[in-house]
Design an enzyme around this catalytic site. Sequence first.
Site, mmCIF file in Angstrom:
data_model
loop_
_atom_site.group_PDB
_atom_site.id
_atom_site.type_symbol
_atom_site.label_atom_id
_atom_site.label_comp_id
_atom_site.label_asym_id
_atom_site.label_seq_id
_atom_site.Cartn_x
_atom_site.Cartn_y
_atom_site.Cartn_z
ATOM 1 N N ALA A 250 0.868 -1.164 0.000
ATOM 2 C CA ALA A 250 0.000 0.000 0.000
ATOM 3 C C ALA A 250 0.906 1.215 0.000
ATOM 4 C CB ALA A 250 -0.875 -0.018 1.251
ATOM 5 N N LYS A 251 0.597 2.121 -0.880
ATOM 6 C CA LYS A 251 1.551 3.207 -1.071
ATOM 7 C C LYS A 251 1.759 4.033 0.194
ATOM 8 C CE LYS A 251 1.522 3.503 -5.989
ATOM 9 N NZ LYS A 251 0.988 4.102 -7.181
ATOM 10 N N ARG A 252 0.782 4.040 1.061
ATOM 11 C CA ARG A 252 0.926 4.900 2.225
ATOM 12 C C ARG A 252 1.304 4.147 3.493
ATOM 13 N NH1 ARG A 252 -2.374 6.679 -0.872
ATOM 14 N NH2 ARG A 252 -2.000 8.638 -1.923
#
Length: 321
Positions: A250-252
């Site tokens: 997940a990019k965050r």
Amino acid sequence: MTHGHRGRFAPSPTGDLHLGSAATALVAWLAARSAGAPFVLRVEDIDGPRVVSGCEVEQLDELRWLGLDWDEGPDRGGPCGPYRQSERLASYEAALERLRARGLTYLCDCSRAEIARVASAPHAGDEGLPYPGTCRASGHSPREFRRAPAVRLAVPPGEVVVRDRWQGEVRQDVARDVGDFVLRRGDGVFAYQFAVVVDDLAMGIEEVVRGADLLLSSPRQALLARLLGAEPPAIAHAPLVVGVDGERLAKRARGVPLRDRRTAGECGPEVVGRLARMLGLVPADERGPAEPRDLVARSDLAALVGVRQVRLQGALDPGAC
Ligand code: GLU
């Protein structure tokens, strides 16, 4: 036919670079540099609405922080520029026109819901339902469109076979499994699948190195290159980096974006050292930072053969150098 290794890294400035992007960039850079080949940086900002302001500058800065460099790119120019997709629209138009002139494209105003209703789904994969070809017979003939039409490729029947340096042979019947895919969306934005092929050919890319999540794009892209009258570049898909539980990064997620590593006080080569060990490019029991340029002579890219994904394992452990 043998290929050279002129390579590229092509980030989309739509989100943070993370440990997975760093692994891909490192492998792409090593593949070119270990063959003494040039390396190109291309910014894939084709999908304007998704572009995040300031992202390109930050991504290039993070790549430098890792210790990577490039011979051509938006920051330094080069013979195949411009190196931002948003500045290359005329070349996409020209390529699209060549396909249209050969009767290989058509206009389509089907909505997603209509496609879902008509398409049967025996081969639906991660690309969704194959387009059922509703608009194909109408070609480019002027008619009353219900919405701004997309341009689709009339995909020729038959299996497309590509051979990946690390993932082996990939076969796909594109016409059956994907159908007539979109080259330019109704809103005028050129599709990734199309722009990337036009760019790789125009920039003389000889080997496309990228993450294994794009492996199944390769048959479409090889097909497109051939329809544009060119031999496609060689392909080499690096393992996809997934989280400890096998989930996509997940990019965050905390610790995963490179920005977090920097603000935690780490240095790029520390991250590079861990990624190189995680990928099996250097012995797993090595310790400490690794400068990419020192890995050129001693990293073993053959370790990537048959590896579709790797888990982050200890790569998240903090450790300043
Ligand atoms: N721009 C794509 C991405 O960031 C990569 C495309 C490619 O390497 O072909 O996922």
